[in-house]
Design an enzyme around this catalytic site. Structure first.
Site, PDB file in Angstrom:
ATOM      1  CG  ASP A  96      -0.147  -0.060   2.382  1.00  0.00           C
ATOM      2  OD1 ASP A  96       1.477   0.571   2.480  1.00  0.00           O
ATOM      3  OD2 ASP A  96      -0.725   0.133   3.584  1.00  0.00           O
ATOM      4  CB  SER A  97       0.542   4.407  -0.921  1.00  0.00           C
ATOM      5  OG  SER A  97      -0.832   5.419   0.197  1.00  0.00           O
ATOM      6  N   GLY A  98       0.983   3.930   2.698  1.00  0.00           N
ATOM      7  CA  GLY A  98       1.372   4.245   2.865  1.00  0.00           C
ATOM      8  C   GLY A  98      -0.149   5.607   3.929  1.00  0.00           C
ATOM      9  N   GLY A  99      -0.324   5.732   3.121  1.00  0.00           N
ATOM     10  CA  GLY A  99      -1.550   7.055   3.223  1.00  0.00           C
ATOM     11  C   GLY A  99      -2.382   6.233   4.066  1.00  0.00           C
ATOM     12  CG  PHE A 100      -6.082   3.057   6.152  1.00  0.00           C
ATOM     13  CD1 PHE A 100      -6.744   3.888   6.388  1.00  0.00           C
ATOM     14  CD2 PHE A 100      -5.395   2.132   7.309  1.00  0.00           C
ATOM     15  CE1 PHE A 100      -7.772   3.253   7.208  1.00  0.00           C
ATOM     16  CE2 PHE A 100      -6.181   1.828   7.991  1.00  0.00           C
ATOM     17  CZ  PHE A 100      -7.586   2.826   8.487  1.00  0.00           C
ATOM     18  CG  ASP A 150      -5.784   6.711  -0.623  1.00  0.00           C
ATOM     19  OD1 ASP A 150      -4.666   6.267  -0.127  1.00  0.00           O
ATOM     20  OD2 ASP A 150      -6.646   5.848  -1.248  1.00  0.00           O
ATOM     21  CD  GLN A 193     -10.530   6.741  -1.102  1.00  0.00           C
ATOM     22  OE1 GLN A 193     -11.444   6.672   0.887  1.00  0.00           O
ATOM     23  NE2 GLN A 193      -9.035   5.932  -0.322  1.00  0.00           N
ATOM     24  N   GLY A 220     -11.608   3.130   1.682  1.00  0.00           N
ATOM     25  CA  GLY A 220     -12.510   4.156   2.466  1.00  0.00           C
ATOM     26  C   GLY A 220     -13.544   3.078   2.212  1.00  0.00           C
ATOM     27  CG  ASP A 270      -5.295  -5.529   2.585  1.00  0.00           C
ATOM     28  OD1 ASP A 270      -5.102  -5.169   3.798  1.00  0.00           O
ATOM     29  OD2 ASP A 270      -6.153  -4.980   1.692  1.00  0.00           O
ATOM     30  CB  CYS A 308     -10.631 -26.914   8.771  1.00  0.00           C
ATOM     31  SG  CYS A 308      -9.504 -25.924   8.410  1.00  0.00           S
ATOM     32  CB  CYS A 310      -5.318 -25.892   8.072  1.00  0.00           C
ATOM     33  SG  CYS A 310      -6.402 -26.160  10.108  1.00  0.00           S
ATOM     34  CB  CYS A 313      -8.476 -28.479  11.673  1.00  0.00           C
ATOM     35  SG  CYS A 313      -8.950 -27.197  12.265  1.00  0.00           S
ATOM     36  CG  HIS A 339      -8.056 -22.872  11.717  1.00  0.00           C
ATOM     37  ND1 HIS A 339      -8.684 -24.076  11.183  1.00  0.00           N
ATOM     38  CD2 HIS A 339      -9.572 -21.798  11.865  1.00  0.00           C
ATOM     39  CE1 HIS A 339      -9.636 -23.653  10.997  1.00  0.00           C
ATOM     40  NE2 HIS A 339     -10.067 -22.720  11.897  1.00  0.00           N
TER      41      HIS A 339
END
Length: 381
Positions: A96-100, A150, A193, A220, A270, A308, A310, A313, A339
């Site tokens: 990501d850009s770091g903006g958030f 952004d 946005q 956003g 994500d 499951c 995995c 489990c 898990h």
């Protein structure tokens, strides 16, 4: 014009919903979509080894520009050969850009046309992040997919403020494109946005589409609004975003929102949620969330999720995992994290099959019923 290093191939459109089954080609391999991306904030998915992420089918992971800028620093990562070599991950990486993080972590923000002045959340020192700097850092980190810088305005901010914000974000996106030094090796996405305003979401999307990014992120959302409001915003954007390019919904990781996002045309997601709640002893299962550290599991010798397959489990019981977490043993956090990530990646695998079989709505109904989702408990899903 240089061909984008990030390409989307549509394989099938689900006939009832229009959901997309496809794949995204990156310089470090191809992964199927829809896909959930585990988050490796500081160049590691907490408690997980890269080999384990490959085992569970994670074709791409996310790292965080802001945090890596602060430590160890983009120059050190570049000297190491870029993120892929630094963290021993040979598949796709998105940053990501770091903006958030500037909005959510840093104090004393001052937004100007040039960029954002703020205080480092670790030591309080003064910092400045601009569209050009965000791109420069990501160029040095070396991910396959980068994000434009952004502003992420609050969902319920005023229309006047959000309008000015998205127009500035578009100008910042243009500056980022011009600053991008490696367009042949790294794909740069624009971020749509607009908070909860239909006209502004559409304006933001159209403005960014006109800049011809190789992919588009939707920012956003999942920031306090209702699930209905988020789904509505996705419906506004679905017909506007190019069908031949990837669409990425940022910061979303509950199973219901993944499924509903796919129905509305999203390819990538994500969220830190699965690993964050895992470290608190909460597990996602086919029948809803299970807080394994609760006392009632002290003598429960079943797996976390009996449906499951995995690693966790197949090999360990609720009683054992509870014991590890209560004893502050790191292995317990590894088992719950494994898990939860496996669970979400497997949900997406089932979603892809449902698109192929043209029965995504039936899958959604059955999944929601078994998971125990309804409108009353939506916020806890």
């Amino acid at each position: 014009m240089t061909e984008s290093p990030i390409r989307y191939r549509l394989i099938k459109t689900e006939k009832h919903t229009g959901a997309r089954l496809g794949e995204i080609i990156t310089p470090h391999g191809t992964f199927p979509t829809p896909m959930f991306m585990p988050v490796g904030t500081l160049a590691t998915v907490k408690t997980m080894a890269p080999e384990e992420l490959k085992e569970m089918g994670a074709g791409i992971i996310l790292s965080n520009t802001y945090h890596l800028w602060l430590r160890p620093g983009e120059d050190i990562v570049e000297e190491a050969g870029g993120l892929h070599q630094f963290m021993n991950w040979d598949q796709g990486i998105l940053t990501d850009s770091g903006g958030f993080q500037v909005w959510s972590l840093a104090d004393m923000r001052n937004i100007t046309e040039e960029g954002v002045h703020f205080k480092n959340h670790l030591n309080g020192s003064k910092m400045f992040l601009s569209p050009e700097k965000a791109i420069q850092i990501q160029n040095k980190l070396g991910p396959d997919i980068m994000m434009s810088f952004d502003e992420c305005p609050p969902f319920y901010e005023s229309h006047d403020y959000v309008k000015k914000s998205i127009e500035r974000t578009t100008r910042w996106a243009e500056r980022g494109l011009k600053a991008h030094a490696n367009p042949d090796r790294q794909g740069l996405f624009g971020i749509v946005q607009g908070a909860g305003y239909k006209d502004l979401r559409i304006q933001s999307a159209k403005d960014l589409v006109s800049l011809d990014f190789p992919g588009y992120s939707i920012g956003g959302l999942s920031v306090g609004e209702s699930k209905e409001e988020m789904n509505e915003a996705l419906e506004w954007l679905n017909p506007i975003l190019p069908s031949n390019k990837p669409r990425y919904l940022m910061g979303v990781g509950t199973p219901d929102s993944l499924i509903d996002g796919v129905i509305r045309g999203v390819d990538m997601f994500d969220c830190v949620l699965p690993t964050r709640i895992a470290r608190n002893g909460t597990c996602m299962t086919s029948q809803g969330r299970l807080v394994v550290k609760n006392a009632k599991y002290e003598r429960d010798f079943r797996p976390i999720d009996e449906k499951c397959d995995c690693y966790t489990c197949r090999n360990y019981t609720r009683a054992y995992v509870r014991h590890l977490i209560k004893a502050n043993e790191t292995f317990g956090l590894r088992l719950t994290s494994y898990h939860n990530l496996y669970f979400l990646l497997n949900v997406m695998k089932q979603v892809r099959q449902a698109i192929m079989d043209d029965n995504l709505l039936e899958f959604r109904e059955a999944f929601f019923e078994e998971y125990g989702f309804n409108e009353k408990n939506a916020k806890n899903f």
